[in-house]
Design a protein around this motif. Structure first.
Motif, short mmCIF file in Angstrom:
data_model
loop_
_atom_site.label_atom_id
_atom_site.label_comp_id
_atom_site.label_asym_id
_atom_site.label_seq_id
_atom_site.Cartn_x
_atom_site.Cartn_y
_atom_site.Cartn_z
N THR A 22 63.28 35.21 -76.79
CA THR A 22 63.13 35.52 -78.22
C THR A 22 62.68 34.29 -78.98
O THR A 22 61.81 34.36 -79.87
CB THR A 22 64.46 36.04 -78.79
OG1 THR A 22 64.85 37.21 -78.08
CG2 THR A 22 64.33 36.38 -80.26
N LEU A 23 63.23 33.12 -78.65
CA LEU A 23 62.83 31.88 -79.31
C LEU A 23 61.37 31.57 -79.02
O LEU A 23 60.60 31.22 -79.94
CB LEU A 23 63.71 30.73 -78.82
CG LEU A 23 63.29 29.33 -79.30
CD1 LEU A 23 63.44 29.20 -80.81
CD2 LEU A 23 64.08 28.24 -78.58
N ARG A 25 58.98 33.61 -78.23
CA ARG A 25 58.13 34.56 -78.98
C ARG A 25 57.96 34.09 -80.42
O ARG A 25 56.86 34.16 -80.98
CB ARG A 25 58.76 35.96 -78.94
CG ARG A 25 58.68 36.64 -77.59
CD ARG A 25 59.39 37.97 -77.58
NE ARG A 25 58.74 38.96 -78.43
CZ ARG A 25 59.13 40.22 -78.53
NH1 ARG A 25 60.18 40.63 -77.83
NH2 ARG A 25 58.50 41.06 -79.30
N HIS A 26 59.02 33.60 -81.03
CA HIS A 26 58.93 33.11 -82.41
C HIS A 26 58.01 31.89 -82.49
O HIS A 26 57.19 31.78 -83.41
CB HIS A 26 60.32 32.75 -82.93
CG HIS A 26 60.32 32.15 -84.30
ND1 HIS A 26 60.13 32.90 -85.45
CD2 HIS A 26 60.45 30.86 -84.72
CE1 HIS A 26 60.16 32.10 -86.51
NE2 HIS A 26 60.35 30.86 -86.09
N GLN A 29 54.45 32.89 -82.32
CA GLN A 29 53.99 33.51 -83.56
C GLN A 29 53.89 32.50 -84.71
O GLN A 29 53.29 32.81 -85.75
CB GLN A 29 54.93 34.65 -83.94
CG GLN A 29 54.87 35.82 -82.97
CD GLN A 29 56.06 36.75 -83.07
OE1 GLN A 29 56.98 36.52 -83.86
NE2 GLN A 29 56.08 37.80 -82.27
N ASN A 30 54.45 31.32 -84.52
CA ASN A 30 54.42 30.27 -85.55
C ASN A 30 54.04 28.94 -84.90
O ASN A 30 54.84 28.00 -84.85
CB ASN A 30 55.79 30.15 -86.22
CG ASN A 30 56.22 31.43 -86.92
OD1 ASN A 30 55.88 31.67 -88.06
ND2 ASN A 30 56.96 32.26 -86.19
N CYS A 56 52.82 39.30 -76.17
CA CYS A 56 52.68 38.63 -77.47
C CYS A 56 51.52 37.64 -77.49
O CYS A 56 51.38 36.87 -78.45
CB CYS A 56 53.97 37.88 -77.82
SG CYS A 56 55.45 38.88 -77.79
N GLU A 216 67.87 35.79 -84.04
CA GLU A 216 66.60 36.36 -83.56
C GLU A 216 65.51 35.30 -83.34
O GLU A 216 64.33 35.55 -83.58
CB GLU A 216 66.11 37.45 -84.51
CG GLU A 216 67.02 38.67 -84.61
CD GLU A 216 67.11 39.46 -83.32
OE1 GLU A 216 66.21 39.32 -82.49
OE2 GLU A 216 68.09 40.20 -83.15
N GLY A 217 65.91 34.11 -82.92
CA GLY A 217 64.95 33.07 -82.57
C GLY A 217 64.22 32.44 -83.74
O GLY A 217 63.32 31.61 -83.54
N ALA A 218 64.58 32.79 -84.97
CA ALA A 218 63.84 32.30 -86.14
C ALA A 218 64.29 30.90 -86.52
O ALA A 218 65.42 30.69 -86.97
CB ALA A 218 64.04 33.26 -87.32
#
Length: 347
Positions: A22-23, A25-26, A29-30, A56, A216-218
């Motif tokens: 999950t981390l 993936r974040h 995406q960033n 992803c 959520e990995g954010a």
């Protein structure tokens, strides 16, 4: 001119189901303007996390920059698998600016750091930092960390007692090797749980470590990328239960792969997995399942009796194969009983 700048690598470690994928993936995406590459190591022969991450992929981290090693711990297969895979990532048409390595949940990170001393890569790659993820709710409940007072009492009562379970040793080695600790699932732990988890980790850590709560990995990538830790040159400051050993073993854990027919009730499967965790001390279950009448794959992820499932993407032309990976401690895994229990879910 030859570029003498080393490519930074971030090692992301943590117990089974702590939220490593999950981390990543974040972070994908960033990317903060960086071109990323990812190396995923799974325990057992069936990879799930790499497949999730490839779903992803984008221009900042294309599918060919996501590679997976699923036939053993990367620190145990350095010459045969780990070094060649890193070299393939470095040889991509567009060289990555930063490489993320997701270790298996059973991996000891310190032997992996030693692998970065290999001449083939030492001059080209540096370990920017080691990020350890800890499930705050579980740690607060004492599931993966020993109670120091209780351990001391046992030691006094029986000098020959093995005080540490394998899970505790893995957890402690991951904490001891880290530059930053991420307390994941902060929303489930709550403020009291986070405070309790911090206290446990502070008691185990060999030095003061920054700890950040994450849901959520954010997280702002700037907090964990660009640490410039050069961890490969700082190994002695990262103690391990296995210091002095020639190698390390994963015989304390075992995996089985369970094939299932298509199901019609995802909740029934979820309930069965939760029952399995309680009756057979299962640590982790993950995989994809085909649901009758549904064009999407059902992604199943379980940590102990906590089970999550969601549809992640269409099957497309891929065969609708339902397959779960089950991980447990070696002396607790009863393959026939586990298969019978999971395969008994109504189709």
């Amino acid at each position: 001119m030859t570029d003498l700048t080393k490519t930074p690598v971030t090692v992301i470690t943590g117990f089974l189901g702590a939220g490593k994928t999950t981390l990543i993936r974040h972070l994908m995406q960033n990317p903060q303007g960086k071109r990323l590459a990812v190396l995923v190591n799974e325990f057992g022969t069936m990879g799930v996390d790499g497949d999730i991450l490839k779903g992803c992929a984008d221009d900042n981290c294309p599918a060919d920059a996501i590679m997976e090693l699923s036939n053993g711990c990367i620190c145990c297969t350095v010459a045969d698998d780990f070094i060649p895979t890193l070299e393939r990532l470095m040889a991509l048409p567009q060289k990555p600016d930063h490489i993320l390595i997701e270790t298996s949940g059973l991996a000891l990170p310190k032997p992996l750091l030693k692998a970065f001393d290999w001449p083939a890569i030492r001059s080209r790659i540096t370990v920017d930092g080691v990020i350890a993820l800890a499930d705050a709710e579980a740690v607060a409940a004492g599931r993966f960390a020993p109670d120091e007072d209780a351990v001391q009492a046992q030691r006094l009562a029986d000098e020959g007692l093995d005080h540490d379970t394998p899970l505790a040793e893995v957890f402690e080695d991951q904490i001891a090797c880290a530059d930053v600790i991420l307390l994941t699932k902060a929303d489930l732990a709550g403020q009291d749980g986070l405070a309790a988890a911090r206290a446990v980790i502070e008691a185990e850590a060999p030095r003061k470590l920054p700890m950040l709560a994450v849901t959520e990995g954010a997280i702002d990538p700037r907090l964990i990328l660009g640490l410039n830790a050069a961890a490969e040159d700082d190994i002695d400051a990262r103690p391990s239960h296995h210091d002095g050993a020639d190698d390390h073993e994963h015989e304390d854990f075992d995996t089985i792969v369970v094939d299932l027919p298509e199901i019609d009730d995802p909740q029934a499967l979820s309930d069965r997995i939760a029952d399995l965790a309680r009756t057979h001390d299962i640590l982790r279950v993950k995989g994809h399942v085909a649901v009758q009448g549904k064009p999407m794959r059902l992604l199943v992820q379980a940590v102990g009796a906590r089970v999550r499932h969601q549809y992640d993407r269409p099957w497309g032309d891929a065969p609708r194969i339902s397959r779960l990976v089950v991980i447990a401690e070696h002396d607790r895994i009863d393959a026939p009983a586990i298969r019978a229990m999971l395969q008994a879910v109504p189709a």
